[in-house]
Design a protein around this motif. Structure first.
Motif, short mmCIF file in Angstrom:
data_model
loop_
_atom_site.label_atom_id
_atom_site.label_comp_id
_atom_site.label_asym_id
_atom_site.label_seq_id
_atom_site.Cartn_x
_atom_site.Cartn_y
_atom_site.Cartn_z
N SER A 2 0.83 -1.20 0.00
CA SER A 2 0.00 0.00 0.00
C SER A 2 0.87 1.26 0.00
N LEU A 3 0.23 2.36 -0.33
CA LEU A 3 0.94 3.64 -0.37
C LEU A 3 1.45 4.03 1.01
N ILE A 4 0.69 3.71 2.05
CA ILE A 4 1.13 4.02 3.42
C ILE A 4 2.39 3.22 3.77
N GLU A 5 2.45 1.99 3.30
CA GLU A 5 3.64 1.17 3.55
C GLU A 5 4.84 1.68 2.74
N GLN A 6 4.58 2.16 1.55
CA GLN A 6 5.65 2.67 0.71
C GLN A 6 6.18 4.03 1.19
N ALA A 7 5.28 4.83 1.71
CA ALA A 7 5.66 6.19 2.16
C ALA A 7 5.03 6.45 3.53
N PRO A 8 5.62 5.92 4.59
CA PRO A 8 5.01 6.06 5.92
C PRO A 8 4.93 7.50 6.41
N TRP A 9 5.67 8.40 5.82
CA TRP A 9 5.65 9.81 6.19
C TRP A 9 4.43 10.53 5.62
N LEU A 10 3.77 9.94 4.61
CA LEU A 10 2.69 10.62 3.89
C LEU A 10 1.48 10.91 4.78
N TYR A 11 1.02 9.91 5.52
CA TYR A 11 -0.16 10.12 6.36
C TYR A 11 0.05 11.22 7.41
N PRO A 12 1.11 11.17 8.23
CA PRO A 12 1.26 12.23 9.23
C PRO A 12 1.44 13.61 8.59
N THR A 13 2.07 13.66 7.44
CA THR A 13 2.25 14.94 6.75
C THR A 13 0.92 15.49 6.27
N LEU A 14 0.13 14.64 5.61
CA LEU A 14 -1.19 15.08 5.13
C LEU A 14 -2.10 15.49 6.30
N LEU A 15 -2.05 14.73 7.37
CA LEU A 15 -2.88 15.05 8.53
C LEU A 15 -2.47 16.39 9.12
N TRP A 16 -1.16 16.63 9.23
CA TRP A 16 -0.66 17.90 9.75
C TRP A 16 -1.10 19.05 8.86
N ILE A 17 -0.98 18.88 7.54
CA ILE A 17 -1.40 19.92 6.59
C ILE A 17 -2.90 20.17 6.71
N HIS A 18 -3.69 19.11 6.80
CA HIS A 18 -5.15 19.24 6.92
C HIS A 18 -5.51 20.02 8.19
N ARG A 19 -4.89 19.67 9.30
CA ARG A 19 -5.18 20.36 10.56
C ARG A 19 -4.73 21.82 10.52
N LEU A 20 -3.57 22.09 9.94
CA LEU A 20 -3.08 23.46 9.81
C LEU A 20 -4.04 24.30 8.97
N LEU A 21 -4.45 23.75 7.84
CA LEU A 21 -5.36 24.48 6.97
C LEU A 21 -6.73 24.68 7.62
N ALA A 22 -7.20 23.69 8.37
CA ALA A 22 -8.47 23.84 9.08
C ALA A 22 -8.37 24.99 10.09
#
Length: 136
Positions: A2-22
């Motif tokens: 899966s993409l999460i397994e290939q790039a484990p940094w992606l989820y926390p980065t997207l979540l941080w960006i989503h929270r910042l933008l919110a």
């Protein structure tokens, strides 16, 4: 793999960006809402409106990216469906708070209701429960 397994940094980065933008989106909305109550002209200037649209567009993109990455589906996950329904409510209430309400009293009521719906969305997202922090 899966993409999460290939790039484990992606989820926390997207979540941080989503929270910042919110946070940015809600802060700008609250400031514009107060400006509307005080009859300030800056709240409808092109640059302010453009910043709001840009932030909200990026926020939506980050949210959809998280859905795809985590394979969430609002048709099967009631917390996500509730959050999305509240997003529509927030947008409509916000529109009335900023420009459509006919009186200052109505603007205040719409502003408070919009902020309450935003708080409910945050609670639902944090708990992944359609009732959020509401006892149930």
């Amino acid at each position: 793999m899966s993409l999460i397994e290939q790039a484990p940094w992606l989820y926390p980065t997207l979540l941080w960006i989503h929270r910042l933008l919110a946070g940015l989106s809600l802060s700008l909305f609250a400031a514009r809402g107060l400006g509307a109550l005080w009859r300030q002209g800056w709240i409808m200037r092109r640059g302010v409106r453009s910043a709001s649209v840009a932030i909200d567009s990026l926020l939506l993109s980050a949210g959809v990216s998280l859905w795809i990455l985590l394979r969430h589906n609002p048709w099967y996950e009631t917390w996500l469906a509730t959050k999305l329904a509240l997003l529509v409510v927030y947008v409509v209430l916000g529109s009335f708070a900023l420009k459509r309400a006919r009186s200052q009293g109505a603007r205040l009521v719409f502003l408070l209701a919009a902020l309450l719906s935003a708080a409910a969305m945050v609670a639902i997202a944090r708990t992944r429960d359609p009732l959020g922090w509401w006892p149930g």
